[in-house]
Design an enzyme around this catalytic site. Sequence first.
Site, PDB file in Angstrom:
ATOM      1  N   GLU A 156       3.617  -7.058   8.619  1.00 11.76           N
ATOM      2  CA  GLU A 156       3.944  -5.642   8.425  1.00 11.76           C
ATOM      3  C   GLU A 156       4.788  -5.407   7.169  1.00 11.76           C
ATOM      4  OE1 GLU A 156       2.872  -2.933  10.384  1.00 11.76           O
ATOM      5  OE2 GLU A 156       1.530  -4.537  11.018  1.00 11.76           O
ATOM      6  N   PRO A 209       0.809  -1.218   0.000  1.00 13.72           N
ATOM      7  CA  PRO A 209       0.000   0.000   0.000  1.00 13.72           C
ATOM      8  C   PRO A 209       0.842   1.268   0.000  1.00 13.72           C
ATOM      9  CG  PRO A 209      -0.102  -1.101   2.131  1.00 13.72           C
ATOM     10  CD  PRO A 209       0.572  -2.046   1.197  1.00 13.72           C
ATOM     11  N   ASP A 241     -10.831   0.452 -23.623  1.00 14.81           N
ATOM     12  CA  ASP A 241     -11.020   0.284 -22.184  1.00 14.81           C
ATOM     13  C   ASP A 241     -10.880   1.612 -21.452  1.00 14.81           C
ATOM     14  OD1 ASP A 241     -11.316  -2.427 -22.428  1.00 14.81           O
ATOM     15  OD2 ASP A 241      -9.249  -2.919 -21.866  1.00 14.81           O
TER      16      ASP A 241
END
Length: 273
Positions: A119, A92, A176
């Site tokens: 983590e 992330p 697309d």
Amino acid sequence: MRLDVVTIFPEYLEPLNVSLVGKARARGQLDVHVHDLRDWTYDRHNTVDDTPYGGGPGMVMKTGPWGEALDEALADGYESGAHGPVMVVPTPSGRPFTQELAVELSERPWLLFTPARYEGIDRRVMDEYATRMPVYEVSIGDYVLAGGEAAVLVITEAVARLLPGVLGNADSHRDDSFAPGEMENLLEGPVYTKPPEWRGRGIPEVLLSGHHGKIARWRRDEAFRRTAQNRPDLIERCEASAFDKKDREMLSILGWKPTVDGRFWRRPDAVEE
């Protein structure tokens, strides 16, 4: 293309055997290797993680198993004739995964995925392998998953469908959402198929007209309409010069105006005319 995935949950990658990716594997367009990270652990608990230096909650994946697993995966790839590896680290905290990045990765001959748990992986692993190959730290969205395997599936499907011969129609991906070219900063509009009426609902008449020019214009206008509604940020970052006269007319109808710096701004009270 060769794909290697090192994971503590090999079974999570079973979807790589189905749909377009599975067919591409069967045809030899994708050479996929899934490795169990615990194969490179030597204690009775097959430990792959430890407490973080500096304290804090959670656990960190250890350097030892990752280093040995990656070394063997690379050695096997080179021995089989693969070349030009790229490490893809789902995280992330990475750069956003976009269609543009999918295209970039589809041009690479060998992707080596390192989906983490807990983590994350000890930073030294990425720093070490960055001396041997490009390392892409990639985020599929502003949220946190239990692990990176789902991100591997997302990235692989987005990349694999761009490879020559994977899609039945080679032109399928050109219209697309986000596709490089005219659709780069637009979302694809609505689509329809037979029957022409369903539960009292018809389809736009222009789609029955047979007039290819009008149909193309309608589809582009609908792309602008959907983008303005769902992703106005895409329009805000576009330069006005990227759009033709008809595009700008549609944007005006939707309440967007060109600014002095050559971009677009939507009035807070804008209502479609």
